[in-house]
Design an enzyme around this catalytic site. Structure first.
Site, PDB file in Angstrom:
ATOM      1  N   PRO A 136      16.427 -41.485  40.524  1.00 51.93           N
ATOM      2  CA  PRO A 136      17.280 -42.406  39.755  1.00 51.93           C
ATOM      3  C   PRO A 136      16.703 -42.829  38.404  1.00 51.93           C
ATOM      4  O   PRO A 136      16.368 -43.989  38.180  1.00 51.93           O
ATOM      5  CB  PRO A 136      17.417 -43.598  40.706  1.00 51.93           C
ATOM      6  CG  PRO A 136      16.120 -43.606  41.459  1.00 51.93           C
ATOM      7  CD  PRO A 136      15.752 -42.160  41.632  1.00 51.93           C
ATOM      8  N   CYS A 137      16.641 -41.898  37.471  1.00 48.18           N
ATOM      9  CA  CYS A 137      16.108 -42.174  36.139  1.00 48.18           C
ATOM     10  C   CYS A 137      16.926 -43.242  35.409  1.00 48.18           C
ATOM     11  O   CYS A 137      16.407 -43.909  34.517  1.00 48.18           O
ATOM     12  CB  CYS A 137      16.009 -40.893  35.329  1.00 48.18           C
ATOM     13  SG  CYS A 137      17.528 -39.926  35.259  1.00 48.18           S
TER      14      CYS A 137
END
Length: 187
Positions: A136-137
């Site tokens: 989950p950048c």
């Protein structure tokens, strides 16, 4: 053999690419399906479109639920990051540990991998993330709650849209405006 499939979410048509028993890539929505297929063909010329196998169907269900507003942690999904550098893998491991609705800064990620001062390098690594949404950048922000960049189609607008769906906090301090959606700076 590499395979891919497109699937619909609340933010548009996404894609997963898998090989063997692991997911090797994810793609956030493009403008349209034709553009999405072109990008997949450039990134994975050997991949063929296929019906998703059981673990891919599970991943799709989890991603669809997350993007529909359900609190889902995708860190348990089987991914393969071996094609990325050791530095990037360290960044991705820290990023995988950020729960839905929470955020870290690029500097905090750098500190957690033992390289304080490497915030820019963390940003570059996240820009190269082959499996966005699962890694989950979008949960990593610039200092002071600023958005930083986002390399998916739609850029920062897409990042803010996902963070709003997750009801993410950009600060540990409560705010009068916690229930309001995040939005990009007006031009």
């Amino acid at each position: 053999m590499q395979s891919f499939c497109l699937f619909e979410t609340a933010i548009g048509s996404c894609a997963l690419v898998w090989q063997g028993e692991t997911i090797i890539a994810a793609q956030l929505p493009e403008h349209d399906e034709t553009t999405a297929r072109r990008r997949l063909a450039r990134r994975f010329p050997e991949a063929g479109e296929a019906e998703p196998v059981a673990f891919v169907r599970e991943a799709i269900a989890e991603i669809v639920a997350l993007l529909a507003g359900e609190q889902r942690d995708l860190a348990h999904l089987p991914i393969d990051l071996s094609a990325t550098s050791e530095f990037n893998q360290r960044v991705y491991r820290v990023t995988l540990a950020i729960p839905p609705g929470e955020t870290l800064t690029y500097g905090e990620v750098a500190a957690r991998i033992g390289e304080p001062g490497a915030a820019r390098a963390v940003g570059v690594a996240l820009g190269q993330n082959p499996i966005p949404i699962i890694v989950p950048c979008h949960r990593v922000l610039a200092a002071g709650g600023k958005t930083g960049g986002f390399s998916a189609d739609g850029g920062v607008e897409t990042k803010l849209r996902i963070l709003t769906i997750e009801k993410a906090r950009t600060s540990a301090e409560p705010s009068l405006f916690d229930s309001l959606p995040l939005e990009a700076r007006r031009r």
